[in-house]
Design a protein around this motif. Structure first.
Motif, PDB file in Angstrom:
ATOM      1  N   UNK A  91     -67.366  66.691   5.264  1.00 61.46           N
ATOM      2  CA  UNK A  91     -66.153  65.535   5.535  1.00 61.46           C
ATOM      3  C   UNK A  91     -66.140  64.561   4.631  1.00 61.46           C
ATOM      4  N   UNK A  92     -65.050  63.915   4.838  1.00 62.81           N
ATOM      5  CA  UNK A  92     -64.927  62.566   3.853  1.00 62.81           C
ATOM      6  C   UNK A  92     -63.950  61.999   4.546  1.00 62.81           C
ATOM      7  N   UNK A  93     -64.148  60.368   4.924  1.00 66.91           N
ATOM      8  CA  UNK A  93     -63.129  59.787   5.702  1.00 66.91           C
ATOM      9  C   UNK A  93     -62.348  58.721   4.964  1.00 66.91           C
ATOM     10  N   UNK A  94     -61.164  58.760   5.567  1.00 65.31           N
ATOM     11  CA  UNK A  94     -60.158  57.844   4.931  1.00 65.31           C
ATOM     12  C   UNK A  94     -60.615  56.415   5.205  1.00 65.31           C
ATOM     13  N   UNK A  95     -60.073  55.499   4.500  1.00 66.33           N
ATOM     14  CA  UNK A  95     -60.521  54.002   4.464  1.00 66.33           C
ATOM     15  C   UNK A  95     -60.213  53.554   6.021  1.00 66.33           C
ATOM     16  N   UNK A  96     -61.040  53.191   6.547  1.00 66.25           N
ATOM     17  CA  UNK A  96     -60.930  52.866   8.096  1.00 66.25           C
ATOM     18  C   UNK A  96     -60.034  51.435   8.097  1.00 66.25           C
ATOM     19  N   UNK A  97     -60.014  50.814   7.223  1.00 67.10           N
ATOM     20  CA  UNK A  97     -59.083  49.708   7.254  1.00 67.10           C
ATOM     21  C   UNK A  97     -57.606  49.969   7.489  1.00 67.10           C
ATOM     22  N   UNK A  98     -57.232  51.253   7.293  1.00 63.93           N
ATOM     23  CA  UNK A  98     -55.818  51.605   7.306  1.00 63.93           C
ATOM     24  C   UNK A  98     -55.737  52.458   8.625  1.00 63.93           C
ATOM     25  N   UNK A  99     -56.601  52.408   9.691  1.00 65.10           N
ATOM     26  CA  UNK A  99     -56.485  53.363  10.705  1.00 65.10           C
ATOM     27  C   UNK A  99     -55.194  53.142  11.657  1.00 65.10           C
ATOM     28  N   UNK A 100     -54.557  51.786  11.380  1.00 57.21           N
ATOM     29  CA  UNK A 100     -53.410  51.549  12.248  1.00 57.21           C
ATOM     30  C   UNK A 100     -52.034  51.827  11.695  1.00 57.21           C
ATOM     31  N   UNK A 101     -52.437  52.680  10.451  1.00 57.42           N
ATOM     32  CA  UNK A 101     -51.004  52.695   9.498  1.00 57.42           C
ATOM     33  C   UNK A 101     -51.078  54.371   9.230  1.00 57.42           C
ATOM     34  N   UNK A 102     -49.997  54.774   9.867  1.00 53.79           N
ATOM     35  CA  UNK A 102     -49.665  56.167   9.704  1.00 53.79           C
ATOM     36  C   UNK A 102     -49.530  56.598   8.374  1.00 53.79           C
ATOM     37  N   UNK A 103     -48.595  56.003   7.783  1.00 50.97           N
ATOM     38  CA  UNK A 103     -48.115  56.644   6.281  1.00 50.97           C
ATOM     39  C   UNK A 103     -49.187  56.120   5.445  1.00 50.97           C
ATOM     40  N   UNK A 104     -49.925  55.494   5.521  1.00 51.64           N
ATOM     41  CA  UNK A 104     -51.093  55.022   4.503  1.00 51.64           C
ATOM     42  C   UNK A 104     -52.107  55.954   4.769  1.00 51.64           C
ATOM     43  N   UNK A 105     -52.255  56.481   5.970  1.00 51.78           N
ATOM     44  CA  UNK A 105     -53.381  57.339   6.288  1.00 51.78           C
ATOM     45  C   UNK A 105     -53.061  58.705   6.025  1.00 51.78           C
ATOM     46  N   UNK A 106     -51.821  59.093   6.018  1.00 49.48           N
ATOM     47  CA  UNK A 106     -51.386  60.444   5.610  1.00 49.48           C
ATOM     48  C   UNK A 106     -51.523  60.645   4.173  1.00 49.48           C
ATOM     49  N   UNK A 107     -51.077  59.434   3.609  1.00 51.27           N
ATOM     50  CA  UNK A 107     -50.898  59.526   1.960  1.00 51.27           C
ATOM     51  C   UNK A 107     -52.504  59.732   1.467  1.00 51.27           C
ATOM     52  N   UNK A 108     -53.440  58.941   1.988  1.00 51.69           N
ATOM     53  CA  UNK A 108     -54.670  59.021   1.713  1.00 51.69           C
ATOM     54  C   UNK A 108     -55.410  60.205   1.751  1.00 51.69           C
ATOM     55  N   UNK A 109     -55.244  60.898   3.192  1.00 51.28           N
ATOM     56  CA  UNK A 109     -55.481  62.277   3.267  1.00 51.28           C
ATOM     57  C   UNK A 109     -55.126  63.311   2.287  1.00 51.28           C
ATOM     58  N   UNK A 110     -53.963  63.283   1.836  1.00 50.35           N
ATOM     59  CA  UNK A 110     -53.347  64.045   0.715  1.00 50.35           C
ATOM     60  C   UNK A 110     -54.113  63.742  -0.403  1.00 50.35           C
TER      61      UNK A 110
END
Length: 354
Positions: A106-125
């Motif tokens: 597992x590797x985690x998305x940047x926790x600083x964007x946890x309240x931003x749906x679009x940024x979270x999805x973009x980084x997951x991709x």
């Protein structure tokens, strides 16, 4: 058969909650797999902060990234991705043998964007694409804002580790997000997911409040909330995954934060009491060693425990524990702790790059 293999026989996969370049390059990760029956790895910002802040294993890559003029955040992810790729390759045989359930990293998305749906999805991709290994899992926190991003990522075929789950109410939302995502996915048979329930942090917070109350009834409940909460979640898991789309896999509950925080509690508490079918337990190596040394397994400790666990929560409520507030505090602090670790790592990396 060692105790970790016994745990696997009961249906609980053991993943290591740690990763570093030193562990990979020294051959230690392979040794842990071979000698301790570990079948996966989880990481988080705090783990990478610890790994990258000591030793010389990352020096050569940092020099390359500095020459390229990379900023700290991109440099940290470049190093993290390299570690995750190497670990994925080491676990490839386990991934194939388990049909994709285990052998995961597992590797985690940047926790600083946890309240931003679009940024979270973009980084997951982006992480899914850059790691480019079928056995990677992208960790996304179970914040209200990130739940839609979890669904969208799953719908696109990205395997997700949903992290920082504390309450059963939030867990129901996580399962709903998972089911929505796989129903929209082109081929759900290729998608695996886990829902990471944090255990010891609940006991830490609840115990503190019980000690402030100080009555005999309150003190008798110390150390019981974490296991009871996870068992309540497992009952919900059994309820919600009775009917799945054809070819889809259940989203296994993953017990996280399973190293005891209170030295008075058995080191194996969150392992022996949370063993059962279709689960994962991600442990610090010290907890794995304690399980191997002490054993103490006593069968399936998840099925048939819902009623007893509900009684414990009723007792907690009766002595004055505001459980909704406990869960709100833990979720907020969980994100904050990862943000703090990430920020500290970025500051350190910025100094090294400049």
């Amino acid at each position: 058969m060692n105790a970790i293999k016994e745990l696997a026989e009961l249906g609980t996969s053991t993943w290591l909650d740690d990763l570093s370049r030193d562990r990979i390059d020294s051959g230690n990760l392979k040794e842990v797999i071979e000698n301790k029956a570990v079948v996966g790895v989880t990481t988080n910002p705090a783990i990478f902060a610890a790994a990258m802040s000591k030793g010389t294993a990352y020096d050569a890559q940092i020099a390359e990234l500095k020459a390229q003029g990379e900023p700290a955040d991109r440099a940290v992810y470049a190093m993290s991705i390299k570690d995750v790729q190497a670990a994925c390759d080491i676990f490839a045989d386990i991934f194939e043998a388990s049909g994709g359930a285990d052998g995961r990293v597992s590797i985690e998305v940047d926790p600083r964007i946890s309240a931003d749906r679009d940024a979270t999805l973009e980084q997951a991709r982006e992480l899914w694409s850059k790691v480019d290994r079928p056995n990677v899992m992208i960790k996304i926190p179970a914040t209200p804002e990130s739940l839609p991003a979890i669904s969208d990522a799953l719908a696109e075929g990205i395997s997700v580790n949903v992290t920082l789950i504390f309450s059963v109410a939030r867990y129901r939302e996580v399962v709903a997000a998972y089911l929505d995502g796989i129903r929209r996915a082109e081929d759900p048979s290729k998608i695996h997911s886990v829902a990471s329930f944090f255990v010891s942090r609940l006991d830490t917070e609840v115990d503190k409040r019980l000690e402030e109350i100080g009555t005999e009834e309150a003190l008798a409940l110390r150390g019981k909330a974490g296991v009871a909460n996870a068992r309540r979640a497992y009952a919900v898991f059994k309820e919600l995954f009775e009917d799945l789309p054809e070819g889809a896999h259940v989203q296994r509950p993953l017990w996280a934060s399973t190293g005891v925080k209170n030295p008075e509690y058995p080191a194996t508490l969150y392992v022996t009491e949370l063993a059962g079918p279709d689960t994962v337990n991600t442990m610090p190596e010290a907890t794995i060693d304690a399980v191997l040394e002490q054993g103490g397994l006593h069968g399936d400790t998840l099925n048939g425990t819902a009623e007893e666990s509900e009684k414990i929560f009723q007792q907690l409520d009766a002595v004055g524990i505001d459980l909704e507030d406990v869960f709100a505090v833990l979720e907020r602090e969980g994100v904050e702790k990862f943000v703090d670790a990430w920020t500290e790592l970025l500051d350190s990396m910025d100094e090294r790059l400049s």
